[in-house]
Write a protein that holds these residues in place. Structure first.
Motif, PDB file in Angstrom:
ATOM      1  N   SER A 261      -5.004  13.285  -5.374  1.00 21.16           N
ATOM      2  CA  SER A 261      -4.729  11.847  -5.454  1.00 21.16           C
ATOM      3  C   SER A 261      -4.858  11.437  -6.904  1.00 21.16           C
ATOM      4  N   TYR A 269      -1.437   7.337  -6.114  1.00 20.35           N
ATOM      5  CA  TYR A 269      -0.572   8.212  -5.324  1.00 20.35           C
ATOM      6  C   TYR A 269      -1.506   9.163  -4.581  1.00 20.35           C
ATOM      7  N   THR A 270      -1.561   9.043  -3.255  1.00 18.68           N
ATOM      8  CA  THR A 270      -2.577   9.765  -2.489  1.00 18.68           C
ATOM      9  C   THR A 270      -2.006  10.986  -1.773  1.00 18.68           C
ATOM     10  N   VAL A 272      -1.075  14.029  -2.497  1.00 16.79           N
ATOM     11  CA  VAL A 272       0.128  14.675  -3.016  1.00 16.79           C
ATOM     12  C   VAL A 272      -0.114  16.188  -3.019  1.00 16.79           C
ATOM     13  N   ALA A 301       4.928   1.365 -10.912  1.00 11.52           N
ATOM     14  CA  ALA A 301       4.789   2.445  -9.935  1.00 11.52           C
ATOM     15  C   ALA A 301       6.132   3.107  -9.641  1.00 11.52           C
ATOM     16  N   ASP A 303       8.284   5.539  -6.775  1.00 10.77           N
ATOM     17  CA  ASP A 303       8.323   5.684  -5.324  1.00 10.77           C
ATOM     18  C   ASP A 303       7.454   6.881  -4.919  1.00 10.77           C
ATOM     19  N   GLY A 304       6.481   6.653  -4.052  1.00 14.36           N
ATOM     20  CA  GLY A 304       5.539   7.701  -3.661  1.00 14.36           C
ATOM     21  C   GLY A 304       6.199   8.892  -3.007  1.00 14.36           C
ATOM     22  N   ASP A 305       7.227   8.650  -2.209  1.00 15.03           N
ATOM     23  CA  ASP A 305       7.921   9.752  -1.543  1.00 15.03           C
ATOM     24  C   ASP A 305       8.660  10.623  -2.549  1.00 15.03           C
ATOM     25  N   VAL A 307       7.815  11.005  -5.715  1.00 13.76           N
ATOM     26  CA  VAL A 307       6.769  11.736  -6.437  1.00 13.76           C
ATOM     27  C   VAL A 307       6.288  12.923  -5.613  1.00 13.76           C
ATOM     28  N   GLY A 308       6.046  12.702  -4.332  1.00 15.86           N
ATOM     29  CA  GLY A 308       5.574  13.774  -3.462  1.00 15.86           C
ATOM     30  C   GLY A 308       6.571  14.904  -3.344  1.00 15.86           C
TER      31      GLY A 308
END
Length: 457
Positions: A261, A269-270, A272, A301, A303-305, A307-308
């Motif tokens: 994270s 961002y958690t 990952v 920020a 997009d978390g998806d 980044v993942g």
């Protein structure tokens, strides 16, 4: 095999041979570790080429360890956002073409030759001018830098991720005007060229910071941080510091890597997934994430998806890389005390070896005693050898150092690397117990040679 298949195979072989010829010609120049404090030759060729370095945005990386892994992560993050990338890193493992990657893939042999043919007349022109002035011709690394910049401009790419060869101020790559400078942890290495104290080394590396840039800085010692902050202030650069502005907030070992994270500039961002081992790779990931935020959104920020998905697809060959099982064979390119410390921590955390045997070869400009001393608590025995590099420490000389560190009973000296690897496997399995392994480390060329031996080159 069809006639078309044969023709394609023959064309590929011809391209490979031509690329090898070009590479041998470039190799005849001053080697990349032969450092000279000037940018004028690279600047002259770039000017003749129409300044290709101005055709794209740039993230520039310096530091002592972690540059290549961080570069690969930034590359993958930027590509996941739909942008074309060029990546220039060094040294290479198997082929020089790995150093110049477009959209994550090394350029082809055919393209390598084409780029050389494009830049060669200008390189020769600058060589001639330099000789007339009583100065040396362009070095190996200078020529490769120019080739990379030309390839990126011609592709064309949107973003270049460029790793310094050594230092910063006078590094050939410092002709770029980067919007984002990334500075990984700075410790001792290349002292002959960069200085024998951390403030001198930091001063050299701070040279990549450009006016008005964003600087993403790993956690540093107090003296190093002071030098970097002063350089950034002098150039009106915005500084983002690990441990102050950004953080690795959580990290857990997972199958095939780790779950991390990260608190970046734009948010947290958690969970990952990062398919790489070691705490140092989590910190590299943080730098890569924040550099990408700074570049693409100015710090908002991502997009978390996205980044993942990018991090899940990252790789970093030769960095705590598992090449074989039964017994497990791991390679790692660590070659200085800080790199060895990160390696040892990563192995102890991610693997459950009950008996680990090392295969170690070191280059002449490195601190062999400190490398071996860092490995000693981790290894049951060590096999000292040499890689294919002409700069390798002689095996007998390295054995003397190893005996001082490990004691005679735990040291084996083997001239040929393939024989050294075979002996290490035998010694790892000499005691009947679960959890035997072999660790190959000490230099990038050691890792490169073993990857080829085991069919990974």
């Amino acid at each position: 095999m069809t006639r078309a298949d044969r023709a394609r195979r023959d064309a590929e072989r011809a391209a490979d041979e031509a690329a090898k010829e070009v590479y041998q010609g470039i190799l005849s120049r001053s080697p990349e570790h032969d450092f000279e404090p000037t940018l004028k030759r690279v600047q002259a060729v770039c000017e003749l080429l129409g300044d290709p370095q101005r055709a794209f945005r740039t993230v520039h990386l310096t530091g002592t360890n972690g540059k290549t892994s961080t570069s690969r992560m930034i590359d993958r993050l930027v590509r996941e956002h739909g942008l074309r990338t060029g990546r220039f890193t060094s040294p290479h493992l198997t082929s020089v073409r790995e150093r110049i990657a477009i959209d994550g893939e090394p350029i082809s042999a055919e393209r390598f030759v084409e780029i050389w043919q494009d830049v060669a007349p200008y390189v020769h022109l600058v060589d001639t001018t330099s000789a007339a002035d009583g100065e040396p011709r362009m070095s190996f690394f200078e020529v490769l830098t120019v080739m990379a910049l030309a390839a990126f401009a011609d592709a064309p790419i949107d973003v270049a991720i460029i790793e310094v060869g050594m230092g910063g101020v006078w590094d050939a790559t410092n002709v770029v005007d980067a919007e984002v400078a990334v500075i990984t942890p700075i410790s001792f290495d290349h002292e002959r060229w960069l200085g024998h104290d951390l403030t001198s080394i930091a001063g050299e590396k701070s040279g990549i910071i450009k006016d008005g840039a964003s600087v993403v800085m790993a956690a540093q010692t107090e003296e190093v941080e002071g030098v970097l902050l002063a350089a950034a202030a002098a150039r009106g650069a915005r500084v983002v510091r690990e441990g102050v502005d950004i953080h690795v907030t959580e990290r857990n070992v997972a199958v095939g890597g780790q779950l991390i994270s990260l608190r970046g500039l734009g948010g947290v961002y958690t969970e990952v997934f990062l398919p790489l081992y070691g705490a140092h790779q989590a910190h590299n990931a943080l730098l890569a994430l924040v550099a990408t935020e700074a570049l693409l959104t100015g710090g908002a920020a991502l997009d978390g998806d996205v980044v993942g998905a990018a991090f899940a697809d990252v790789d970093s060959p030769g960095r705590l890389e598992v090449l074989r099982s039964s017994p497990t064979i791991i390679v790692d390119a660590a070659h200085n005390p800080a790199g060895i410390a990160a390696l040892v921590e990563g192995v102890e955390e991610a693997f459950e070896f009950t008996r680990l045997v090392g295969v170690v070869g070191v280059l002449q400009d490195k601190d062999a005693e400190q490398v071996l001393a860092g490995l000693e608590p981790l290894l049951a025995e060590v096999v000292v050898t040499r890689s294919s590099s002409q700069r390798s420490v002689e095996v007998d000389d390295l054995a003397e150092v190893a005996i001082e560190v490990f004691g005679e009973d735990r040291v084996h000296a083997v001239e040929r690397l393939d024989d050294a690897l075979d002996l290490a496997v035998q010694r790892a399995e000499s005691v009947e117990q679960y959890g035997a392994g072999v660790l190959v480390t000490g230099s990038v060329t050691m890792v490169a040679d073993v990857r080829i031996l085991l069919g990974k080159g």
